[in-house]
Design a protein around this motif. Structure first.
Motif, mmCIF file in Angstrom:
data_model
loop_
_atom_site.group_PDB
_atom_site.id
_atom_site.type_symbol
_atom_site.label_atom_id
_atom_site.label_comp_id
_atom_site.label_asym_id
_atom_site.label_seq_id
_atom_site.Cartn_x
_atom_site.Cartn_y
_atom_site.Cartn_z
ATOM 1 N N ARG A 1 60.306 35.432 43.629
ATOM 2 C CA ARG A 1 61.068 35.682 44.855
ATOM 3 C C ARG A 1 60.156 35.671 46.079
ATOM 4 N NH1 ARG A 1 64.656 40.610 42.237
ATOM 5 N NH2 ARG A 1 66.126 39.289 41.086
ATOM 6 N N GLU A 2 58.979 36.266 45.937
ATOM 7 C CA GLU A 2 58.039 36.281 47.062
ATOM 8 C C GLU A 2 57.539 34.876 47.387
ATOM 9 O OE1 GLU A 2 54.896 39.036 46.312
ATOM 10 O OE2 GLU A 2 56.281 40.704 45.951
ATOM 11 N N LEU A 3 57.250 34.080 46.358
ATOM 12 C CA LEU A 3 56.793 32.711 46.597
ATOM 13 C C LEU A 3 57.895 31.872 47.232
ATOM 14 C CD1 LEU A 3 54.748 31.934 43.349
ATOM 15 C CD2 LEU A 3 53.901 32.650 45.588
ATOM 16 N N ALA A 4 59.125 32.070 46.787
ATOM 17 C CA ALA A 4 60.245 31.324 47.359
ATOM 18 C C ALA A 4 60.397 31.645 48.843
ATOM 19 C CB ALA A 4 61.529 31.644 46.609
ATOM 20 N N HIS B 1 57.582 30.061 50.942
ATOM 21 C CA HIS B 1 57.641 28.604 51.082
ATOM 22 C C HIS B 1 58.999 28.111 51.592
ATOM 23 C CE1 HIS B 1 53.765 28.459 49.251
ATOM 24 N NE2 HIS B 1 54.190 28.852 48.055
ATOM 25 N N GLY B 2 59.895 29.034 51.936
ATOM 26 C CA GLY B 2 61.189 28.642 52.470
ATOM 27 C C GLY B 2 62.074 27.948 51.461
ATOM 28 N N ILE B 3 62.041 28.415 50.214
ATOM 29 C CA ILE B 3 62.815 27.789 49.141
ATOM 30 C C ILE B 3 63.985 28.701 48.770
ATOM 31 C CG2 ILE B 3 62.747 27.056 46.722
ATOM 32 C CD1 ILE B 3 59.764 26.414 47.192
ATOM 33 N N ARG B 4 65.154 28.127 48.642
ATOM 34 C CA ARG B 4 66.351 28.883 48.256
ATOM 35 C C ARG B 4 66.447 28.926 46.732
ATOM 36 N NH1 ARG B 4 71.250 30.606 50.192
ATOM 37 N NH2 ARG B 4 73.007 30.483 48.724
ATOM 38 N N LEU B 5 66.518 30.110 46.190
ATOM 39 C CA LEU B 5 66.617 30.284 44.742
ATOM 40 C C LEU B 5 68.076 30.384 44.307
ATOM 41 C CD1 LEU B 5 63.821 32.928 44.035
ATOM 42 C CD2 LEU B 5 63.790 30.515 43.364
ATOM 43 N N PRO B 6 68.375 29.971 43.090
ATOM 44 C CA PRO B 6 69.727 30.176 42.550
ATOM 45 C C PRO B 6 70.022 31.672 42.424
ATOM 46 C CG PRO B 6 68.460 28.628 41.191
ATOM 47 C CD PRO B 6 67.496 29.246 42.144
ATOM 48 N N ALA C 1 71.048 33.286 40.027
ATOM 49 C CA ALA C 1 70.592 33.824 38.745
ATOM 50 C C ALA C 1 69.162 34.338 38.806
ATOM 51 C CB ALA C 1 70.712 32.760 37.650
ATOM 52 N N LEU C 2 68.401 33.926 39.821
ATOM 53 C CA LEU C 2 67.046 34.437 40.005
ATOM 54 C C LEU C 2 66.973 35.435 41.165
ATOM 55 C CD1 LEU C 2 64.980 31.158 39.473
ATOM 56 C CD2 LEU C 2 65.317 33.045 37.859
ATOM 57 N N LEU C 3 68.123 35.794 41.686
ATOM 58 C CA LEU C 3 68.159 36.751 42.800
ATOM 59 C C LEU C 3 68.929 38.000 42.400
ATOM 60 C CD1 LEU C 3 68.732 34.251 45.763
ATOM 61 C CD2 LEU C 3 66.645 35.555 45.247
ATOM 62 N N THR C 4 70.241 37.955 42.498
ATOM 63 C CA THR C 4 71.048 39.157 42.263
ATOM 64 C C THR C 4 71.569 39.267 40.836
ATOM 65 O OG1 THR C 4 73.027 37.979 42.996
ATOM 66 C CG2 THR C 4 71.766 39.187 44.667
ATOM 67 N N ASP C 5 71.450 38.210 40.080
ATOM 68 C CA ASP C 5 72.071 38.195 38.744
ATOM 69 C C ASP C 5 71.015 38.012 37.661
ATOM 70 O OD1 ASP C 5 74.215 38.360 37.026
ATOM 71 O OD2 ASP C 5 74.577 36.201 37.006
ATOM 72 N N TRP C 6 69.873 38.712 37.832
ATOM 73 C CA TRP C 6 68.759 38.548 36.899
ATOM 74 C C TRP C 6 68.743 39.676 35.864
ATOM 75 C CZ3 TRP C 6 64.398 41.128 35.266
ATOM 76 C CH2 TRP C 6 63.444 40.355 34.590
ATOM 77 N N PRO C 7 68.372 39.405 34.587
ATOM 78 C CA PRO C 7 68.041 38.085 34.040
ATOM 79 C C PRO C 7 69.291 37.226 33.879
ATOM 80 C CG PRO C 7 68.006 39.731 32.301
ATOM 81 C CD PRO C 7 68.194 40.481 33.587
ATOM 82 N N PRO C 8 69.120 35.918 33.982
ATOM 83 C CA PRO C 8 70.288 35.032 33.938
ATOM 84 C C PRO C 8 70.984 35.052 32.594
ATOM 85 C CG PRO C 8 68.256 33.764 33.850
ATOM 86 C CD PRO C 8 67.858 35.176 34.150
ATOM 87 N N ARG C 9 72.284 34.886 32.628
ATOM 88 C CA ARG C 9 73.052 34.746 31.392
ATOM 89 C C ARG C 9 73.076 33.260 31.045
ATOM 90 N NH1 ARG C 9 75.729 38.743 34.212
ATOM 91 N NH2 ARG C 9 77.084 37.234 35.270
ATOM 92 N N LEU C 10 72.304 32.899 30.066
ATOM 93 C CA LEU C 10 72.142 31.493 29.721
ATOM 94 C C LEU C 10 73.181 31.060 28.707
ATOM 95 C CD1 LEU C 10 68.265 31.622 29.371
ATOM 96 C CD2 LEU C 10 69.541 30.619 31.266
#
Length: 352
Positions: free
Chosen positions: A27-30, A33-38, A40-49
């Motif tokens: 999250r810090e790297l995103a 670098h101005g990258i938008r994460l899905p 599932a890597l923000l509020t819904d972690w860990p992702p339900r795969l």
């Protein structure tokens, strides 16, 4: 008495570079670098795969993995990943970590695959110099790319092959098992074998027992990443045991990817009872939400007592490429872990 698994000396032999990242780090790297994460890597972690044993499920897993990998944009990011992976493993009782990386993924940001690998190796030496945990590197080719690229990576790995922390200690093959033929990658593994590297391809997780058998026949590996589905064919199970190959079993991965619906279905006990050495691994904690000690906790839930857990840890140490002096010290400490706790005046039983 159940002893704490984080105090159990062990080696971690199945951990991927990007997948080792802390969720806070990605999250810090995103953000940096101005990258938008899905989500599932923000509020819904860990992702339900979804089930990765089908194409749609694997696509979802790969999309999230690629999103995380896209956040790694240079040398400092790469060094941070190595450093934090070592710190996290050390906190969980690991004495040795073999971190698996495909330098191709990071080459565009640092000037090529050689500088990318050298950065990872240099940071592995730095963190190992502290003396608490050693880090060796496994260079991994991808089944999604042409086998000629695997040969290029094998030659690169061979240039940096060694037997100490901060060296390349192994050569692997990862990604979707349904892509490419194992036999096509055999020449790359022959290059790695001549360099004295451990041969550690993936197999037998997304595909069944035949995948394990083909890996045995065409590569003659030292270890197999996953390999759990060898239990589906008694002849293959026997072949793995006869070959003396260590399986890197990752229960959290198996369940998260839908290979098994529930933790109790992971055939860890059947594999161990067949006489096959097992090294537990976390695979990709970033996406599965569980690290190394959670795998030992899962084994305990499957009925492994402390002595059984020590057997798994011993197999991880013996199946590793850690220097012999480090292995000897870790094995000695493992035996101490098994010793009964000393009885002190404060812990004397009350007599009635």
């Amino acid at each position: 008495m159940t002893r704490p698994v984080e105090d159990l000396p062990k080696a971690h032999l199945h951990l991927h570079f990007t997948g080792s990242m802390r969720i806070a780090t990605v999250r810090e790297l995103a953000a940096a670098h101005g990258i938008r994460l899905p989500d599932a890597l923000l509020t819904d972690w860990p992702p339900r795969l979804a089930r990765a044993t089908d194409e749609r499920g694997w696509f979802r897993f790969q999309r999230l993995y690629d999103a995380a990998r896209a956040c790694v944009r240079g040398e400092e990011d790469m060094r941070r990943i190595v450093r934090e992976a070592a710190e996290d493993d050390l906190a969980e009782g690991s004495r040795w970590l073999e971190l698996q990386v495909d330098p191709t993924s990071y080459a565009p940001f640092v000037g090529g695959i050689t500088p990318a690998l050298e950065i990872v190796l240099d940071e592995a030496r730095r963190v190992s110099a502290a003396g608490c945990i050693g880090v060796g590197i496994v260079v991994a080719a991808s089944r999604m790319r042409h086998p000629l690229e695997a040969r290029t990576l094998a030659r690169l790995a061979a240039r940096y092959a060694g037997e100490e922390a901060g060296d390349v200690v192994g050569f692997g093959l990862s990604n979707d098992e349904r892509r490419g033929l194992v036999s096509d990658f055999a020449p790359a593994f022959a290059i790695a074998r001549r360099a004295g590297l451990a041969l550690v391809p993936h197999g037998g997780e997304l595909l069944g027992a035949q995948s394990v058998m083909e890996t045995l026949e065409h590569i003659d590996p030292d270890r197999i990443g996953h390999g759990v589905r060898c239990v589906e064919d008694p002849q293959v199970l026997d072949a793995v045991a006869e070959a003396g190959v260590t399986l890197e079993v990752c229960p959290g991965s198996n369940v998260a990817l839908g290979v098994y619906a529930q933790p109790h279905e992971v055939p860890l006990r059947a594999i161990v009872e067949a006489g096959i050495p097992v090294a537990l691994g976390a695979d990709d904690p970033l996406l599965f939400g569980s690290r190394l000690t959670a795998q030992y906790a899962a084994a305990r839930d499957l009925g492994f007592d402390d002595r059984g857990l020590a057997g798994l840890a011993r197999a991880s140490l013996q199946g590793s490429r850690m220097p012999s002096r480090l292995r000897k010290a870790a094995l000695a400490d493992l035996e101490l872990w098994l010793q009964p706790a000393a009885v002190t005046p404060d812990t004397q039983p009350i007599r009635t």
